[in-house]
Structures are given as structure tokens and as C-alpha cells.
Design an enzyme around this catalytic site. Sequence first.
Site, mmCIF file in Angstrom:
data_model
loop_
_atom_site.group_PDB
_atom_site.id
_atom_site.type_symbol
_atom_site.label_atom_id
_atom_site.label_comp_id
_atom_site.label_asym_id
_atom_site.label_seq_id
_atom_site.Cartn_x
_atom_site.Cartn_y
_atom_site.Cartn_z
ATOM 1 N N ASP A 56 43.266 36.150 24.293
ATOM 2 C CA ASP A 56 42.838 36.968 24.967
ATOM 3 C C ASP A 56 43.032 38.636 25.657
ATOM 4 O OD1 ASP A 56 41.761 37.256 28.146
ATOM 5 O OD2 ASP A 56 43.232 35.861 28.779
ATOM 6 N N MET B 118 38.206 42.223 13.473
ATOM 7 C CA MET B 118 37.861 42.707 14.906
ATOM 8 C C MET B 118 37.272 44.224 15.040
ATOM 9 S SD MET B 118 36.794 39.508 15.735
ATOM 10 C CE MET B 118 36.228 40.025 17.551
ATOM 11 N N SER C 238 47.999 45.606 13.216
ATOM 12 C CA SER C 238 46.608 46.005 13.315
ATOM 13 C C SER C 238 45.972 46.031 11.094
ATOM 14 C CB SER C 238 45.774 46.075 14.184
ATOM 15 O OG SER C 238 44.338 45.393 13.572
ATOM 16 N N LYS D 135 55.050 45.202 16.977
ATOM 17 C CA LYS D 135 55.103 43.826 16.212
ATOM 18 C C LYS D 135 54.692 44.621 14.633
ATOM 19 C CE LYS D 135 51.423 40.196 16.507
ATOM 20 N NZ LYS D 135 50.523 39.390 16.720
ATOM 21 N N ASN E 207 52.029 40.122 12.001
ATOM 22 C CA ASN E 207 50.431 39.963 12.067
ATOM 23 C C ASN E 207 50.018 39.322 10.879
ATOM 24 O OD1 ASN E 207 48.080 41.114 12.905
ATOM 25 N ND2 ASN E 207 49.120 42.673 13.876
#
Length: 341
Positions: free
Chosen positions: A64, A112, A174, A216, A245
Site C-alpha cells: 500500500d 516498480m 530497494s 530497512k 528487502n
Amino acid sequence: MYTLARQLLFKLSPETSHDLSLDLIGAGGRLGLNGVLCKQPAALPVSVMGLNFANPVGLAAGLDKNGAAIDGFAQLGFGFVEIGTVTPRAQPGNPKPRLFRLPEATAIINRMGFNNLGVDHLLERVRAARYDGVLGINIGKNFDTPVERAVDDYLICLNKVYGHASYITVNISSPNTPGLRSLQFGDSLKQLLDALAERREQLAGEHGKRVPLAIKIAPDMSDEETALVAATLMESGMDAVIATNTTMGREGVENLPYGGEAGGLSGAPVLEKSTHIVKVLSAELGGKMPIIAAGGITEGRHAAEKIAAGASLVQIYSGFIYRGPALIREAVDAIAAMPRA
């Protein structure tokens, strides 16, 4: 019920399925239906980072990104909800297709690229939500912000979300934003964390509350690199570490359809690698900083394994895509059944 829904959703493209699922979960949350339709997990309260969690199983960031279904996810039984990753400005992310299912491996590959509607839009959704549990907000940098200026983006987001988050996660891991993972190491990491810690103390005075900061990290690090990261996190006064991750590795999926697609691999194949990072962190941190474990939890026992490895909390994402709300209950039950120390 979810098995049937998944069969229908999996006939759609992964991103269409994701968007539709988010819409349905959000609508169910607004109508208060999700808590009625889904059997709730047993109560298993835990206190971490000075926050009180309904149970130790949370929603990982990425599902989300814009805070569109906060109430909906909370009603499914998650002990906490993390939204984002959000950036200062809206950005479209990478070209489609950029999300791939690998059902034979209970896995997902995504590239993404932090697609989101921007921090201001996310905060509108946070303010509209009724959820009063633990809410994490995951922050990142815009694609077109040079890595050398990344701290500016993180500070913009920190300033904006501070008064609305139970805790804030700094995403420096990421694999889909060029150069981002370089922030995990050496002087780059220390300078970023020191800047965030300094600003956090100023914000704590302004808001009258100290919001915990979590970092993270990626699973693709050696034990030595992980140890150095742990030392820097403690030195800089961070409050928690999220491990991990997605991975750039392709062990176990090389020969599967879409296994060679670029992006981060999540789901079952990352379980062992991610849990190993948790064990290394636990040994290095010595209980001085809580670990939130994410990566590869597709069965309840995997959540218990993460806790046994040294984590205080766990998060799920890919496992939820494949298993639905039943995985939340299964994970809570498995953790509750663990022998008490």
C-alpha cells in the site's frame, strides 16, 4: 474464500490484480466489512520501540504505497501496518511490465521503482483513516534526485510524516532505484543517519514526542558488511532495523518463467538469506536494538523461525499475496506457540 479470489485475481496481470485487490481491501475497510469477513488472529500484544502492537505480524511496505487501504489492512488482523515507500514528489516508477509472479516458487519479482503519488497525497489518506494502531511510514528518495543529495529527500519526507507516523522507516535498500543501495555502507550511511537523527531530535522537541526511526536493509550483504551496518545503526541512535528487502539473487528461480526478469526477488526463495541476516544482526546488536524481520514468510512456521533468529516483529507481503489473511492468523499462532524463554 481467498483461494477462490486468488484464482480469479491471478487470471489478471500482476499489477492489475494488485490495484484491484487494493481497491477491494480499501472498500471493505471503509465499510467495516473486512473484520467481519475475516477470522481475526488471537491477541498477542507486544511492546517494541516503546510502541504497543496488537500482535507481532505486520504488513510490509510496498503493498500500500499511497495509504489507500490503511483501515482495510488493519481489519484483516495485522498487528501493525507500514505504508509507502513514499517520495517527496509523485513519480510514475519504471515502465510496465514491472511486476511478475513466479507461482512455482511462491515468489514475486518487481522493479516498480518507487511509483507513488507523493508524500502530500499519502498524508491526506493517513488523515482520512480511522485506524488508531501502529502505523509505519516508509520513506525514500525520488528517482531523479542524485544519490549525493538523497539526504535532502529523506529530510523532506521525515519533516512531513513525523507528526503522523508511529514509526518511520528509511528505505535505503530497494534495488530498483539506481545507486540507492550504496547508502547502506561506510560514510554514506553514517552521514545520512546522523542527519536524520539530528533532525529527529529537533522534531521531537517541536512535536512533543520522539518517533522511532527504523532502517530497512538488503539481504545481499556479507556477514562483515552486515556487522558494519549494525555498528553504524547503533552509533547513530537508530531505533530498529528491518531485515530485509528483496534480493538481487536468483537462486531457485533461474529456470522458471520470468525468473530472469530484472528487479528484486521476494517470497519463499529469499527466506533463508533473509533469516541469516537476522541472525547476524541479532549477534551483533546483542539485544540493544529490535529487529523487524521481513522476507520469505509464506507459512506460519517461518514467522516463528524469524523470532527464534532474533526478531521482535515480522512483516509479510509476498506471502500475503499467495496465502491471504489466513497467513496472518497462522503466523500469530506459530509465534504464540513458541516456547517461552
